[in-house]
Each structure stands twice: as C-alpha cells, then as structure tokens.
Design a protein around this motif. Structure first.
Motif, short mmCIF file in Angstrom:
data_model
loop_
_atom_site.label_atom_id
_atom_site.label_comp_id
_atom_site.label_asym_id
_atom_site.label_seq_id
_atom_site.Cartn_x
_atom_site.Cartn_y
_atom_site.Cartn_z
N GLN A 1 109.17 14.67 51.97
CA GLN A 1 108.96 15.17 50.39
C GLN A 1 109.69 16.58 50.34
O GLN A 1 109.89 17.05 49.35
N THR A 2 109.90 17.15 51.35
CA THR A 2 110.63 18.67 51.20
C THR A 2 111.94 18.54 50.43
O THR A 2 112.33 19.53 49.97
N ALA A 3 112.57 17.46 50.54
CA ALA A 3 113.92 17.25 49.93
C ALA A 3 113.77 17.24 48.27
O ALA A 3 114.77 17.45 47.60
N SER A 4 112.50 17.20 47.87
CA SER A 4 112.17 17.30 46.43
C SER A 4 111.49 18.58 45.93
O SER A 4 111.21 18.76 44.94
N SER B 1 119.25 23.04 62.42
CA SER B 1 119.94 22.85 61.16
C SER B 1 118.89 22.79 59.92
O SER B 1 119.39 23.11 58.88
N ASP B 2 117.65 22.35 60.12
CA ASP B 2 116.72 22.36 59.27
C ASP B 2 116.23 23.90 58.94
O ASP B 2 116.17 24.05 57.69
N ALA B 3 116.25 24.61 59.84
CA ALA B 3 115.88 26.09 59.28
C ALA B 3 116.93 26.75 58.72
O ALA B 3 116.81 27.66 57.93
N GLU B 4 118.17 26.26 58.96
CA GLU B 4 119.38 26.88 58.49
C GLU B 4 119.35 26.65 56.86
O GLU B 4 119.61 27.22 56.10
N ALA B 5 119.29 24.94 56.68
CA ALA B 5 119.12 24.63 55.52
C ALA B 5 118.17 25.15 54.64
O ALA B 5 118.36 25.54 53.31
N HIS C 1 118.15 17.81 50.77
CA HIS C 1 118.47 16.57 49.82
C HIS C 1 117.80 15.26 50.35
O HIS C 1 117.80 14.88 51.61
N PRO C 2 117.63 14.30 49.59
CA PRO C 2 117.04 13.06 49.96
C PRO C 2 118.15 12.28 50.79
O PRO C 2 117.86 11.68 51.81
N ALA D 1 104.19 24.90 58.91
CA ALA D 1 105.41 25.39 58.15
C ALA D 1 105.81 24.70 57.04
O ALA D 1 106.15 25.09 55.99
N THR D 2 105.76 23.21 57.35
CA THR D 2 106.18 22.13 56.23
C THR D 2 105.11 22.33 55.08
O THR D 2 105.54 22.24 54.01
N LEU D 3 103.90 22.13 55.51
CA LEU D 3 102.92 22.12 54.40
C LEU D 3 103.00 23.35 53.55
O LEU D 3 102.76 23.45 52.45
N ALA D 4 103.59 24.51 54.26
CA ALA D 4 103.65 25.94 53.57
C ALA D 4 104.33 25.84 52.63
O ALA D 4 104.61 26.28 51.51
#
Length: 264
Positions: free
Chosen positions: A188-191, A215-219, A126-127, A98-101
């Motif tokens: 790297q998801t933060a960018s 909280s990750d899914a909510e963000a 965010h970083p 999912a993160t790679l997607a």
C-alpha cells in the motif's frame, strides 16, 4: 490486537526522569523487534535528549493475535501521542514501523509534525514496482530477516543451527497473518500521497540490507519533500545497532539541530 488501547509508552532504560522541553525522542521497533535492538543508539543519546520506547502489539513479547484485527497505523499514532502529552519531537521508526509511519503521515495527523528518522523502510513509489518475484522473495526468505535481527541482538553469539531454529520459531510466532499485515502495508505504500508532509525527514538505509533494500530508501527520499537520505556502507538492516554513532549524529544534526549546536 493493534489498537490505541494496547499501546504503552515509557522512558527508555537509562532515561528515568524526562527533563521536559525540546528533545523528546520516540523509538519504534519493527516486526518482532524490541527494546534491546535500540540499546546501542540509546546509549549514544544519553545526556542529550529524553528517549522513550513504545510497547507495540507486533513487537517481541506482544500479543500473538495482534494481526487478526485492528489498525496498526492507529496503534503507532497512539504511541506518538503518548509521549509527554502528545509533545513528541522526533519519531525514530525501524523497518515495519517505518512503513507504518508512512501510512500515518499520509493521514495528515493534526498538530505540529515531529521530525522523522525512518530506518530501513519498506517502500515502493508505484504499483508497477512490485512483481510476483517480490512475493516469493519476502515469503520464502522471511526467516533470513528474522535471523539477521537475532544475530544483531545477540551480538553474534547465536549462529548455525541454533540461529536457524530460533528464526523458524520466531516466524511461527509471527504467523501468516502477521506476515500478511507486513506485506500489505508494504504494497500500500505505492498509493500513499506524501507530498504535503511539512516536517524534516531523515531516511537511513544500510548498503548491504537484503530486506529493505537501499533502492526503497532512495525512492522514498525522492517522494518526501523535506527528506535527506543517508546510505551507510558496510551496514545491514539494523543501522541503529550496527552503526549507532553515525545514526546518533544524523539524528542530532537533522532532527534535533538545536541540541546538536548546544553540544558543540
């Protein structure tokens, strides 16, 4: 190595003859995942759509050197393109996949976008959302995520010392390079700029997930323009196996609404 040439796509067990038309669904497991974890969900989708699975380099039984070089995001893109000549309608990706997607989305692939179901994604907006304690947590407790997957796949038949031994062995198979690939993709998801993604997205999380926290899914749902979020109570890191009825209903309602209407 994670390259397009190392990816194979095939109909999932029980889906031997794709019928064509709409309803082509691709299931993408996470790190050290495999086809077995999707069986409960696939059983609920039988008779409603064509379901495919991908053998990706980082999955269970993949090449042990997959993390040394290559591009995991390109490998994931090749899996999507490998569905019926590039006519994938829905991508269902779990955990690391999912993160790679998300990285794949940020590259703005050409062609009509498939609908997405992102299950238990690792994401920070965010970083500054990352702290040193996150590295400690995901490094020192990485085996707990693996043990949770082994517990679900075995239907709870593996426990105790055997579970700990198998989790430790699987951690050694993944190795430091595999863990670094996972955590770097997470960082790297933060960018990533996800604001222009035009297709529908369903984000699914387990309320009790200690790995990819809700909280990750909510963000993530706040940073995808067409996303809907569903946090499932009494559910951990593997909603497609722990709550397959609800996940199947969400997929049909949001990702394949035409098929859902035909079944009513």
């Amino acid at each position: 190595m994670p390259s397009p040439s190392s990816v194979t796509v095939r109909p999932a067990p029980g889906f031997p003859a794709p019928r064509g038309g709409s309803g082509r669904v691709l299931l993408l497991p996470g790190l050290a995942g495999g086809a077995r974890i999707w069986q409960p969900l696939a059983a609920r989708l039988r008779g409603t759509c064509d379901v495919y699975e991908a053998a990706l380099p980082w999955n269970s039984g993949g090449r042990p050197d997959w993390a040394l070089s290559g591009d995991p995001v390109a490998a994931l893109g090749a899996a999507i393109d490998g569905v019926d000549g590039g006519r994938c309608d829905v991508v269902v990706a779990h955990s690391y996949a999912a993160t790679l997607a998300l990285h794949h989305l940020a590259r703005r692939p050409a062609g009509p976008p498939p609908a997405l179901m992102l299950i238990s994604p690792f994401y920070r907006a965010h970083p500054t959302d990352f702290e040193w304690s996150d590295i400690t947590y995901y490094l020192n407790d990485f085996h707990r995520i693996l043990e949770a997957g082994l517990t679900v796949r075995s239907g709870g038949r593996v426990s105790g010392e055997l579970l700990r031994d198998l989790g430790a062995r699987l951690r050694e198979v993944i190795g430091p390079y595999g863990w670094m690939r996972f955590f770097d993709a997470y960082l790297q998801t933060a960018s990533l700029d996800l604001s222009a993604w035009p297709g529908p997205v369903v984000v699914v999380a387990g309320a009790d997930d200690f790995a990819a926290r809700p909280s990750d899914a909510e963000a993530l749902s706040r940073h995808l323009p067409h996303a809907v979020l569903h946090v499932l109570a009494d559910c951990g890191h593997f909603p497609m196996a722990e709550r397959p009825d609800e996940v199947a209903a969400l997929l049909l309602a949001h990702c394949l609404p035409t098929r859902d209407q035909e079944l009513r």
